[in-house]
Design an enzyme around this catalytic site. Structure first.
Site, mmCIF file in Angstrom:
data_model
loop_
_atom_site.group_PDB
_atom_site.id
_atom_site.type_symbol
_atom_site.label_atom_id
_atom_site.label_comp_id
_atom_site.label_asym_id
_atom_site.label_seq_id
_atom_site.Cartn_x
_atom_site.Cartn_y
_atom_site.Cartn_z
ATOM 1 N N SER A 4 -14.625 88.325 28.156
ATOM 2 C CA SER A 4 -13.598 89.361 28.150
ATOM 3 C C SER A 4 -12.369 88.773 28.842
ATOM 4 O O SER A 4 -12.505 88.009 29.809
ATOM 5 C CB SER A 4 -14.089 90.575 28.953
ATOM 6 O OG SER A 4 -12.990 91.393 29.315
ATOM 7 N N GLY A 21 -4.271 89.170 23.127
ATOM 8 C CA GLY A 21 -3.990 87.853 23.688
ATOM 9 C C GLY A 21 -4.915 87.475 24.821
ATOM 10 O O GLY A 21 -5.968 88.079 25.020
ATOM 11 N N GLY A 72 -14.540 84.423 22.343
ATOM 12 C CA GLY A 72 -14.869 85.608 21.546
ATOM 13 C C GLY A 72 -13.816 85.823 20.459
ATOM 14 O O GLY A 72 -14.135 85.987 19.275
ATOM 15 N N HIS A 73 -12.536 85.803 20.865
ATOM 16 C CA HIS A 73 -11.454 85.959 19.882
ATOM 17 C C HIS A 73 -11.512 84.829 18.845
ATOM 18 O O HIS A 73 -11.312 85.057 17.653
ATOM 19 C CB HIS A 73 -10.088 85.890 20.570
ATOM 20 C CG HIS A 73 -9.834 86.963 21.574
ATOM 21 N ND1 HIS A 73 -9.736 86.716 22.924
ATOM 22 C CD2 HIS A 73 -9.630 88.298 21.425
ATOM 23 C CE1 HIS A 73 -9.482 87.835 23.565
ATOM 24 N NE2 HIS A 73 -9.424 88.824 22.686
ATOM 25 N N LEU A 89 -6.572 84.681 24.892
ATOM 26 C CA LEU A 89 -7.698 84.476 23.983
ATOM 27 C C LEU A 89 -8.817 83.659 24.627
ATOM 28 O O LEU A 89 -8.567 82.735 25.397
ATOM 29 C CB LEU A 89 -7.210 83.759 22.715
ATOM 30 C CG LEU A 89 -6.063 84.458 21.973
ATOM 31 C CD1 LEU A 89 -5.653 83.638 20.747
ATOM 32 C CD2 LEU A 89 -6.447 85.873 21.559
ATOM 33 N N ASP A 146 -16.647 95.632 22.261
ATOM 34 C CA ASP A 146 -16.024 96.958 22.317
ATOM 35 C C ASP A 146 -16.666 97.824 21.236
ATOM 36 O O ASP A 146 -16.039 98.167 20.234
ATOM 37 C CB ASP A 146 -14.511 96.819 22.111
ATOM 38 C CG ASP A 146 -13.879 96.052 23.257
ATOM 39 O OD1 ASP A 146 -13.931 96.532 24.395
ATOM 40 O OD2 ASP A 146 -13.370 94.944 23.007
HETATM 41 O O1 PAF Z 1 -9.699 95.067 21.375
HETATM 42 C C1 PAF Z 1 -8.494 94.859 21.638
HETATM 43 O O2 PAF Z 1 -8.100 93.763 22.051
HETATM 44 C C2 PAF Z 1 -7.487 95.969 21.426
HETATM 45 O O3 PAF Z 1 -8.019 97.206 21.760
HETATM 46 C C3 PAF Z 1 -6.886 95.996 20.008
HETATM 47 C C4 PAF Z 1 -7.947 96.284 18.962
HETATM 48 C C5 PAF Z 1 -6.232 94.648 19.703
HETATM 49 C C6 PAF Z 1 -5.831 97.097 19.895
HETATM 50 O O4 PAF Z 1 -4.793 96.878 20.795
#
Ligand code: PAF
Length: 286
Positions: free
Chosen positions: A185, A31, A36-37, A33, A150
């Protein structure tokens, strides 16, 4: 967009959709967001019939001294962003719905989890792998989208999928950056205005090293030294690590080639920020 909190309900509805021939895209998130998301969700929407976005701040991946209780949350804003980006089902389970009182099972992707982030966060990646494994079991066969910011997490999830034969195609997506290059981030919100300004030194240092690679430099140690020198220009930055590794195995390399990844982790104020580039490609401009 349908809101679901019950894992069994999501599992059953997706089984039905697959039986109807629909392809499933999964975007796991914690969440708060950002663009990037949203880039992951949009890619999933473009490549699948049905897209599940999950929002779950996973307690298993936070150590006792980390920011679980203060991790930024804004479920209302997240819901409208998910809707706008084209999410079909938003899965937001409560802790009790995901995990019973005592979780005795843990997935550990050894070797890859003990280096880089794993040195200061020794339990982090088993927490990530365990929750992602559970999400893969709830969602079932699908394509799943993860950001390259990541990078270590992405390699660990890919290895878990291979080792344990999950019917999931893991797709890594480019880092999305602010105008000054800082990788987006959720934790950037911890930065004060001054710290936010200074944080641009991270992509600048990576870009500087890439410039050296472009001019022919291939020695990892010299690249590392040059990044450290750049980062040390600000007294607000403290370096956790700068490593030059093979992008798949995460093992240090002495000479740069097409697989080489440069990863950095630094603290700026109370925020711990990570970033990475392919040494030959440099900062992506996505
Ligand atoms: O990258 C993230 O936001 C978290 O590590 C994930 C992959 C949703 C797992 O909780």
């Amino acid at each position: 967009m349908e809101l679901i909190t019950d894992p069994a309900e999501l599992q059953n509805s997706l089984d039905q959709m697959r039986a109807d021939g629909k392809s499933i895209g999964l975007v796991p998130t914690m969440g708060f967001l950002h663009r990037g998301h949203l880039s992951l969700i949009k890619r999933a929407v473009a490549e699948n019939d049905v897209v599940i976005t999950t929002i779950f701040v996973n307690p298993l991946q936070f150590a006792a001294n980390e920011d679980l209780s203060t991790y930024p949350r804004d479920i209302e804003k997240d819901s409208s962003l998910c809707l706008e980006a084209g999410t079909t089902k938003l899965f937001t389970p409560a802790n009790e719905e995901m995990f019973c009182d005592t979780v005795l099972t843990s997935i550990s992707v050894t070797v890859l989890s003990s280096v880089l982030e794993g040195i200061t966060r020794p339990t982090h990646f088993s927490g990530v792998a365990t929750v992602v494994s559970k999400l893969f079991n709830i969602v079932g066969p699908c394509r799943s989208y993860f950001g390259e910011k990541d990078w270590q997490q992405l390699q660990i999830i890919k290895k878990m999928v291979t080792d344990l034969s999950y019917r999931v195609e893991v797709i890594g997506c480019p880092i999305i950056r602010d105008d000054d290059g800082l990788a987006l981030s959720s934790r950037n919100v911890y930065l004060s205005d001054d710290e936010r300004e200074v944080a641009a030194i991270i992509p600048q240092a990576l870009h500087y090293a890439h410039g050296k690679v472009k001019s022919g430099e291939r020695q990892s140690q010299l690249l590392k030294d040059s990044i450290i020198e750049q980062l040390q220009k600000s007294s607000l930055v403290s370096i956790d690590y700068v490593e030059v590794v093979n992008g798949d195995s995460l093992e240090p390399v002495t000479t740069v080639d097409a697989q080489t990844r440069i990863l950095v982790a630094v603290r700026v104020g109370s925020a711990r920020l990570i970033d990475n580039i392919n040494a030959l490609v440099g900062i992506n401009t996505a």
